[in-house]
Design an enzyme around this catalytic site. Structure first.
Site, PDB file in Angstrom:
ATOM      1  N   LYS A   1     -11.004 -22.357 100.931  1.00 45.52           N
ATOM      2  CA  LYS A   1     -11.075 -21.325 101.984  1.00 45.52           C
ATOM      3  C   LYS A   1      -9.698 -20.853 102.422  1.00 45.52           C
ATOM      4  CE  LYS A   1     -13.331 -23.872 104.933  1.00 45.52           C
ATOM      5  NZ  LYS A   1     -13.554 -25.076 104.117  1.00 45.52           N
ATOM      6  N   THR A   2      -8.811 -21.815 102.674  1.00 45.34           N
ATOM      7  CA  THR A   2      -7.504 -21.451 103.208  1.00 45.34           C
ATOM      8  C   THR A   2      -6.721 -20.599 102.217  1.00 45.34           C
ATOM      9  OG1 THR A   2      -7.400 -23.414 104.607  1.00 45.34           O
ATOM     10  CG2 THR A   2      -5.308 -22.368 104.049  1.00 45.34           C
TER      11      THR A   2
ATOM     12  N   GLU B   1     -11.028 -17.356 107.933  1.00 45.74           N
ATOM     13  CA  GLU B   1     -11.566 -18.545 107.270  1.00 45.74           C
ATOM     14  C   GLU B   1     -12.682 -19.111 108.139  1.00 45.74           C
ATOM     15  OE1 GLU B   1      -9.975 -23.079 106.390  1.00 45.74           O
ATOM     16  OE2 GLU B   1      -8.546 -21.420 106.339  1.00 45.74           O
TER      17      GLU B   1
END
Length: 784
Positions: free
Chosen positions: A147-148, A192
């Site tokens: 995600k990051t 995110e």
């Protein structure tokens, strides 16, 4: 517009948190994005909360926050206007119109308790973020892994594409400047989405990018079905396009049925397909097809096949937003990782150290696969499990996640505010790895020793990975800093010399106890030794000379700085010249005795009974069979504290019983010993006499030789016997039953146990006989 409280009602019912969210019936998006208020954040030092604080400050709010720790990010935010408090006190939030708290904050937090009692508004971090996002066209990046990186990549590509996106990413992003930013010029907001506590349900984005869905956060979710239910709700609440990874079965199953969904991946069915992928050391090159037609070639300067997947998702999203592929490809070429995402911490011709946030088996497997593809000699890893609940639920998967690592050191669990679970520790994962046949797994329960375990195993050409979501990167940083010095030391001692990190000194002492040497260095000649002394002086590094390790007790914390072990080359040479024998500092005393015998020279037979080398014998004026070292010395050669050589004759030297002051700050290079011609038979008789005395009066077990100096009134061994302390012990340290002045290691003894036993003997001698026993054994190093 529906109030935020109604949007997350279902979440409040299922969250199982100690402190449920309480939001007043207010228009939260308007409150946060179109008005100015006083807002307090509980847990503001966390990566997610610090990003939210930055957004709120940019939106014009008066922001305060509290946490138990200060970070570089909270310091940066304070410069922007954050009022920071290092304790959670209700009065700090009294004036706040709204309090926001992170999922890591428990319900008994004093600020939350006070807000609950007063009925003042409180919201979760995700609720506040979702409300801010409602003011723009929201883009949520969701999934268990990646995600990051993907959020940062998306924000970067949209920014380079001229869309001026706002963003919120869960880590420090050097390329973006900060982990969160509000840009009033753009219509998009990239965020995110955190699935760990179910708050994905709070988001109603324009677009969603679903990376992967699998078992994770089982401290919160009952099973995979519960996780999928949250993702299904996010998908249903997405008003525009859902982008999904066609190669990930769970994501594909949930998203493919969605009308207008766009897929990406390597699958032939993917709308945006990566082909001709070429993985490189720190990047990749691949071609992209869209619905069968070629878009072009992309270069990515972050490594791993999993990041090609992430980039394909970003390409699909950016393309559908109208950014030309040429701009997308140019942006990806410039993209750099977020902090702690395959981040290089040290790189040289010999070693490569990389830190990664991976803490789930799938992430670990992908990261190790990427590391292995770099073609280094070996892949070594240090891993800190994150949360007891995850370790318990996924221990079998962890057991197979490290197959690509040659050596793994696992430390104890980073709790992340969880209470321990009996029977669950880093050993749990090591046991699973061993069951699967991994031959290089070990458990180090002491976090501060992890870098020592992996550092001592290093060989030229190795790649070392630190893995975990806690603070394991701190151990890699220590290793990186020490490697800088170690490589300089290697240059100093040359190709012939040897340098090792964190060498266990228990391997180099006759007592077999002692912690590690920060730097273990073996120069092979006088010049290298001299250069080493000068280097240590210039770098302010402590330098301690160590020979065979007899008559030496090293504390369990080891020795900081350089431990020099003169060995090999000139330092191991023996030269016989008429009736004189010259021996280097690294030569064993017993070798001198037998070299003398071979030349029919006597007078040194007593050396056969001393396990030490010349350097140590000179420093301690060692002795046996009624003889002492300096009774046979005619001259010595040594290096001073500046590395300069000197030669002194015996009559120039001040020597005491078991002490030679000159070598307290200087370093022996060699010594010349006086002998007398003798018959071989007489020499052999004396050698046998020494051997017999050693056999009958000294223990066979591991020892450091005599522990105490003999008092004037009575030999130390007899005193210990008369005190009734023979065979007494502390742990595995025991007074020998053969000789009272020897303490032996029965196996696995620690220096702390040795020192306790020494203190016990000294106390008894003082109390019962009024005698102050002085130690003959040299005690060095740091306590643990």
């Amino acid at each position: 517009m529906k109030p935020a409280s109604e949007e997350c009602d279902a979440l409040a019912d299922s969250a199982r948190e100690e402190f449920p969210s309480r939001v007043p019936p207010l228009d939260l998006p308007r409150f946060l994005t179109r008005e100015h208020h006083r807002i307090h954040l509980v847990g503001v030092a966390g990566s997610g909360m610090s990003g939210l604080a930055g957004l709120l400050i940019e939106l014009g709010h008066a922001v305060s926050g509290s946490d138990k720790v200060t970070t570089t990010e909270t310091e940066r935010l304070q410069r922007l206007g954050l009022r920071f408090h290092d304790q959670h006190r209700p009065e700090h939030a009294d004036a706040a119109n709204l309090v926001v708290f992170s999922s890591a904050i428990k319900g008994d937090n004093p600020i939350l308790v006070a807000r609950r009692d007063s009925g003042k508004p409180v919201v979760r971090r995700a609720e506040a973020l979702a409300a801010i996002m409602r003011a723009k066209c929201g883009i949520v990046i969701a999934g268990m892994h990646g995600k990051t990186t993907t959020s940062a990549m998306t924000a970067h590509v949209l920014r380079e594409g001229g869309l001026h996106p706002s963003h919120y990413v869960g880590a420090e992003i050097p390329l973006l400047g900060t982990n969160a930013h509000w840009d009033p010029r753009g219509e998009y907001f990239v965020a995110e989405g955190d699935e760990s506590d179910g708050t994905l349900r709070c988001f109603h984005p324009e677009h969603s990018l679903i990376l992967n869905i699998e078992e994770e956060h089982l401290d919160f979710y009952a099973d995979l079905a519960a996780i999928e239910k949250v993702f299904e709700q996010l998908i249903d609440q997405t008003s525009g396009t859902v982008f999904y990874n066609a190669d990930e079965p769970n994501a594909a199953r949930l998203c493919a049925k969605r009308k207008g969904a766009v897929s990406y991946g390597f699958s032939e069915e993917a709308h945006y397909r990566g082909i001709d992928v070429e993985l490189r050391d720190f990047g990749s090159v691949f071609c992209v097809d869209r619905c069968g037609g070629k878009l072009g070639e992309a270069t990515l300067n972050v490594p791993g096949e999993h990041n090609v997947h992430n980039a394909l998702g970003v390409i699909a999203l950016a393309s559908e937003l109208g950014i030309p592929f040429e701009k997308i490809a140019a942006s990806l070429r410039k993209f750099q990782h977020a902090r702690r995402r395959f981040e290089i911490k040290y790189e040289s011709d010999c070693f490569l150290l990389i830190d990664d946030y991976a803490h789930h088996p799938t992430e670990i497997r992908a990261t190790l696969k990427t590391a292995r593809a770099m073609g280094r000699k070996r892949v070594l890893a240090i891993f800190q499990p994150h949360r007891y609940s995850r370790t318990k639920a996924l221990c079998r998967k962890f057991g197979s996640a490290f197959d690509e690592a040659d050596r793994v050191v696992v430390t104890d669990v980073y709790p992340a505010s969880e209470p321990p679970i009996p029977g669950i520790s880093g050993q749990t994962i090591v046991d699973e790895m061993v069951k699967r046949g991994h031959r290089g797994a070990s458990y180090q329960p002491r976090f501060e020793r992890v870098h020592c375990d992996i550092g001592n195993a290093l060989d030229i050409g190795d790649l070392v990975l630190s893995l975990g979501a806690g603070n394991i990167h701190e151990q890699l940083s220590i290793l990186a800093a020490d490697l800088v010095i170690a490589e300089k030391l290697k240059v100093v001692v040359g190709e012939e010399g040897d340098v090792r990190l964190y060498e266990p000194l228990s391997k180099h002492t006759t007592l077999r106890v002692g912690g590690p040497a920060q730097f273990w260095v073996e120069p092979r000649n006088e010049k290298a030794f001299s250069d080493l002394i000068r280097f240590c002086r210039d770098e302010n590094l402590p330098l301690f000379a160590m020979g065979r390790g007899s008559n030496l007790l090293v504390r369990d914390g080891g020795i900081r700085g350089v431990v020099v072990h003169p060995r090999g080359g000139d330092l191991d040479k023996i030269q016989v010249n008429s009736s004189e024998i010259t021996a280097g500092a690294g030569v064993k005393l017993r070798e001198i005795a037998y070299a003398a015998r071979a030349s029919n020279l006597g007078g040194l037979e007593w050396m056969e009974g001393i396990p030490g080398a010349v350097g140590g014998a000179l420093r301690m004026n060692a002795g046996a069979m009624g003889a002492q070292t300096f009774e046979s010395v005619t001259r010595i050669r040594y290096l001073d504290a500046e590395g300069n050589p000197h030669v002194k004759d015996r009559d120039e030297l001040e020597v005491f019983y078991r002490r030679f002051p000159l070598l307290e700050n200087n370093f022996a290079i060699s010594a010349t010993f006086r002998t007398q011609p003798a018959e071989r038979a007489e020499i052999d008789r004396r050698l046998r006499k020494s051997q017999e005395k050693r056999r009958t009066t000294q223990p066979i077990a591991k020892s450091a030789g005599c522990i105490f100096k003999n008092p004037d009134s009575i030999p130390a061994g007899r005193l210990v016997d008369e005190l009734g302390l023979k065979n007494s012990r502390v742990g595995n340290a025991r007074v020998s039953e053969v000789h009272g002045n020897f303490i032996v290691n029965d196996g696995g003894a620690t220096a702390a146990e040795m020192l306790q036993l020494i203190d016990k003997i000294q106390s008894a001698a003082r109390a019962m006989r009024g005698i102050e026993l002085e130690t003959e054994v040299e005690i060095v190093g740091e306590a643990e």
